[in-house]
Design an enzyme around this catalytic site. Structure first.
Site, PDB file in Angstrom:
ATOM      1  N   ALA A   1      -2.125  -4.789 -11.525  1.00 35.65           N
ATOM      2  CA  ALA A   1      -1.012  -5.088 -12.432  1.00 35.65           C
ATOM      3  C   ALA A   1      -0.456  -6.450 -12.061  1.00 35.65           C
ATOM      4  O   ALA A   1      -0.239  -6.747 -10.885  1.00 35.65           O
ATOM      5  CB  ALA A   1       0.068  -4.019 -12.295  1.00 35.65           C
TER       6      ALA A   1
ATOM      7  N   GLY B   1       2.521  -8.967  -8.153  1.00 32.50           N
ATOM      8  CA  GLY B   1       1.301  -8.245  -8.516  1.00 32.50           C
ATOM      9  C   GLY B   1       1.165  -7.011  -7.639  1.00 32.50           C
ATOM     10  O   GLY B   1       1.817  -6.909  -6.600  1.00 32.50           O
ATOM     11  N   LYS B   2       0.379  -6.061  -8.055  1.00 32.95           N
ATOM     12  CA  LYS B   2       0.070  -4.895  -7.205  1.00 32.95           C
ATOM     13  C   LYS B   2      -1.139  -4.198  -7.802  1.00 32.95           C
ATOM     14  O   LYS B   2      -1.315  -4.186  -9.012  1.00 32.95           O
ATOM     15  CB  LYS B   2       1.271  -3.937  -7.171  1.00 32.95           C
ATOM     16  N   GLY B   3      -1.965  -3.649  -6.939  1.00 32.35           N
ATOM     17  CA  GLY B   3      -3.145  -2.973  -7.460  1.00 32.35           C
ATOM     18  C   GLY B   3      -3.694  -1.987  -6.461  1.00 32.35           C
ATOM     19  O   GLY B   3      -3.073  -1.720  -5.430  1.00 32.35           O
TER      20      GLY B   3
ATOM     21  N   ASP C   1      -2.191  -3.255   1.930  1.00 32.88           N
ATOM     22  CA  ASP C   1      -1.115  -2.330   1.576  1.00 32.88           C
ATOM     23  C   ASP C   1      -1.536  -0.977   2.148  1.00 32.88           C
ATOM     24  O   ASP C   1      -2.385  -0.917   3.038  1.00 32.88           O
ATOM     25  CB  ASP C   1      -0.993  -2.323   0.031  1.00 32.88           C
TER      26      ASP C   1
END
Ligand code: NAD
Length: 432
Positions: free
Chosen positions: A76, A121-123, A162
């Site tokens: 994202a 952002g993050k995924g 993460d």
């Protein structure tokens, strides 16, 4: 809850309780709260409620027994008005597109409050990393990197470790990306081992920034770290690094805990002697101390500062009234629920929010990216000095909003972040 919860280690979050909310709901609510205090075009606020893009990819993996399993991965990308998207990649069975969107928004605020030239952002991949062998994790990561190749890159989107991923995962990701590009591109990810372009001090940075925020908060309230008592929940990367620095700087750390419970010494613990989560997992209780306590009791000790540094949603409507500390510094992400935040505010307890306190991680990731694109390594001393400067600048910016608007530190931090994003959007203009 007041910030989405995410764990960068491998610990599970506690089961949801009634006053918890999703990362996306939290991110949007916090945006609206900040917008009430900032002169911002409603169109900008509306735009910020949505991500720029959510990339969904299929990641096939050949298991050790020769069978093929297919996983779903996401990235994202919330907003890049101030620079490339930045945020973690997590491997966890409960990764969803919606969670990634919420957490990517939250990264936008965190980068902006620290004045970093990045957006959020993050995924991740919906997979249980514990079910994979090392070889399988490597193959999965390489294939994921290939699937995301068009949307990531040092000037586009820079992932980091993460929950369920680490420096090795980033090394494989960087290698796969570099092989496809035909050149070594260390700046495509941060959180790498130093030998391939990682930064010194990255691992300890969230704990260091948490310690700096604690020191400044005590000072702001007219106290002195040398006379302060501190209790810390969680003795992993964030908790242990914060504990050891605060002790080095003259503070008295009276209690620390891991998932099994806490040790307590009213005269102060020797935190360097207590094994961290990485040195020896879950060994805090094996250290000699006058008293042991439960995990929950650590948060309720009568100390000057309590630092939740383990998991999210630990200060809730159920225990907010029992918090005796004058200051809560959020080392973990999202340790305080929204309901608890309201109670603490009414009771006059200062809460230093996660987006400021533990932002040392993304700040040193920014330093790592700078080192990578400039092909120039910084010493640990330089990293720590620059982190100190960034933290003090961000602290001063947020403090100004606290004093000007009579805001909580959390609302003030979001106001600082939104003001920067809104101003950048207004100056750049909207592509019609
Ligand atoms: P870690 O895995 O290194 O350590 C976690 C510690 O918390 C361990 O001591 C563990 O025993 C303890 N713990 C786990 N579950 C617990 C529970 N239910 N109750 C009490 N203690 C518990 O994790 P970390 O990297 O230090 O991350 C801690 C928090 O900080 C997370 O919320 C994470 O998202 C946040 N954070 C981490 C980073 C980072 O780069 N490490 C950056 C920013 C924020």
């Amino acid at each position: 809850m007041t910030s989405p919860s995410l764990t960068d280690g491998t610990e599970a979050e506690p089961a949801p309780e009634s006053d918890h909310e999703s990362a996306l709901v939290t991110a949007r609510r916090q945006l609206e709260r900040a917008a009430a205090h900032v002169d911002v075009d409603p169109g900008v606020v509306e735009r910020l409620k949505h991500p720029t893009r959510v990339q969904q990819v299929t990641v096939p993996l050949e298991r050790e027994d020769g069978t093929v399993e297919v996983f779903t991965g996401y990235r994202a990308q919330h907003d890049d008005v101030r620079g490339p998207y930045k945020g973690g990649l997590r491997y966890h069975p409960e990764v969803t597109a919606e969670e990634c969107v919420g957490l990517s928004m939250w990264m936008t605020w965190k980068c902006a409050v620290m004045d970093l030239p990045f957006g959020g952002g993050k995924g991740g991949i919906a997979v249980d990393p514990k079910s994979l062998t090392d070889d399988e994790t490597e193959r999965l990561t390489r294939r994921f990197a290939e699937e995301l190749r068009d949307v990531v890159g040092p000037t586009k989107d820079v992932p980091a470790p993460d929950m369920g991923t680490d420096a090795q995962t980033m090394a494989w990701f960087m290698d796969a990306y570099s092989m496809q590009q035909g050149e070594t591109v260390p700046g495509v990810v941060t959180g790498k081992p130093p030998v391939i372009g990682g930064s010194y001090g990255r691992e300890a940075a969230p704990g260091r920034s948490t310690a700096i925020a604690t020191r400044e908060a005590i000072d702001y309230h007219g106290g002195e770290l040398q006379n302060a008592t501190i209790a810390i929940q969680g003795f992993g990367s964030v908790g242990a690094n914060a504990a050891r620095l605060l002790e080095e700087w003259g503070g008295t750390v009276v209690a620390v805990s891991d998932v099994n419970g806490a040790i307590y010494d009213p005269d102060g613990l020797e935190t360097h002697e207590i094994p961290t989560h990485e040195e020896e997992p879950e060994a805090v209780l094996e250290h000699d101390a006058p008293e042991t306590l439960s995990n929950e009791a650590v948060l309720e000790l009568d100390v000057d500062v309590v630092i939740p540094a383990a998991v999210g949603n630990v200060i809730t409507a159920d225990n907010a009234d029992a918090i005796e500390a004058d200051i809560v510094v959020e080392g973990a992400n999202g340790p305080t629920t929204f309901a608890a935040d309201t109670v603490l505010d009414e009771r006059g307890v200062t809460v230093i929010p996660d987006i400021l306190a533990n932002a040392g991680g993304v700040t040193v990731s920014y330093f790592e990216w700078l080192q990578d694109i400039n092909r120039r390594k910084w010493s640990l001393e330089r990293v720590n000095e620059e982190l100190e400067t960034h933290m003090l600048d961000a602290w001063a910016d947020v403090r100004e909003q606290v004093e000007l608007g009579g805001l909580t530190w959390r609302d003030a931090a979001y106001v600082v972040a939104l003001s920067r994003i809104a101003e950048a959007k207004s100056i750049r203009g909207l592509w019609p």
